[in-house]
Scaffold this motif. Structure first.
Motif, PDB file in Angstrom:
ATOM      1  N   ASN A  55      -7.454   4.745   8.010  1.00 25.07           N
ATOM      2  CA  ASN A  55      -6.633   3.687   7.425  1.00 25.07           C
ATOM      3  C   ASN A  55      -6.137   2.779   8.543  1.00 25.07           C
ATOM      4  O   ASN A  55      -5.718   3.248   9.610  1.00 25.07           O
ATOM      5  CB  ASN A  55      -5.471   4.287   6.652  1.00 25.07           C
ATOM      6  N   CYS A  65      -4.701  -1.572   9.333  1.00 31.18           N
ATOM      7  CA  CYS A  65      -4.362  -2.916   8.866  1.00 31.18           C
ATOM      8  C   CYS A  65      -4.126  -3.788  10.087  1.00 31.18           C
ATOM      9  O   CYS A  65      -3.488  -3.361  11.048  1.00 31.18           O
ATOM     10  CB  CYS A  65      -3.106  -2.867   7.989  1.00 31.18           C
ATOM     11  N   MET A  78      -5.769 -11.310   6.910  1.00 34.49           N
ATOM     12  CA  MET A  78      -5.490  -9.884   7.097  1.00 34.49           C
ATOM     13  C   MET A  78      -6.727  -9.071   6.723  1.00 34.49           C
ATOM     14  O   MET A  78      -7.464  -9.448   5.815  1.00 34.49           O
ATOM     15  CB  MET A  78      -4.333  -9.434   6.203  1.00 34.49           C
ATOM     16  N   SER A 111      -7.603  -4.914   5.838  1.00 33.27           N
ATOM     17  CA  SER A 111      -7.093  -3.549   5.697  1.00 33.27           C
ATOM     18  C   SER A 111      -8.228  -2.622   5.302  1.00 33.27           C
ATOM     19  O   SER A 111      -9.136  -3.001   4.570  1.00 33.27           O
ATOM     20  CB  SER A 111      -5.972  -3.481   4.655  1.00 33.27           C
ATOM     21  N   CYS A 115     -12.356  -1.397   2.213  1.00 31.92           N
ATOM     22  CA  CYS A 115     -11.968  -2.464   3.122  1.00 31.92           C
ATOM     23  C   CYS A 115     -11.704  -3.741   2.315  1.00 31.92           C
ATOM     24  O   CYS A 115     -12.513  -4.120   1.464  1.00 31.92           O
ATOM     25  CB  CYS A 115     -13.063  -2.708   4.149  1.00 31.92           C
TER      26      CYS A 115
END
Length: 133
Positions: A40, A42, A68, A70, A76
C-alpha cells in the motif's frame, strides 16, 4: 507477468480502467514503478513521462502533470491533474505553446509570478513534445 487493476482519471473523467502489468510515473520525489503485489502506497505526482504496460505486451505512453497515485489492497488508482496519452497529444498545439512561452520568457518586464507561469507553460509544452516525439 502478474497484473493488477488500474484506474486512471482526471477531473474530466475516467481515461483507463483495466488490468496492467506495470505503471511508471514521475512523483514529486522521482520516478516510481508499480507492479502487482506492491505494498500500500500513496504519493503526489510530479510532471513527467508516464507509461502503462498492458498484459497483451503493448505499452501506452502519456504525459502526466500532477495529481495523486495510490496503490491500496492491490488496486492502483491515478487521479492526475493532466494525463494525455501519446496518441492524443496535438504536436502542433504543443509547439505553438512552446513558442509562446519562450517569447514570454524573453520579456524582461515580467514580474516573478508571470515569469514562473511562463516557465511552467514551457515545461508542460516540452513534456508533451517529448512524449509525442
Amino acid at each position: 507477468m502478474k497484473t493488477f487493476p488500474l484506474r486512471i482519471g482526471t477531473p474530466d473523467g475516467l481515461l483507463f480502467e483495466g488490468e496492467a502489468e506495470r505503471i511508471v510515473c514521475r512523483t514529486i520525489t522521482g520516478d516510481l514503478a508499480i507492479l502487482a503485489g506492491h505494498s500500500n502506497f500513496c504519493t503526489a505526482l510530479g510532471m513527467g513521462h508516464a507509461h502503462v504496460a498492458l498484459p497483451d505486451g503493448t505499452v501506452r505512453e502519456a504525459a502526466c502533470i500532477g495529481g495523486m497515485l495510490s496503490m491500496m489492497n492491490g488496486t492502483c488508482r491515478v487521479m492526475a491533474t493532466t494525463w494525455e496519452w501519446k496518441e492524443d497529444i496535438d504536436e502542433e498545439r504543443a509547439a505553438k505553446a512552446k513558442a509562446r512561452a519562450e517569447k514570454l520568457l524573453e520579456d524582461k518586464t515580467l514580474d516573478e509570478r508571470d515569469y514562473r507561469m511562463a516557465e511552467a507553460r514551457l515545461k508542460r509544452a516540452l513534456l508533451r513534445l517529448d512524449v509525442k516525439g
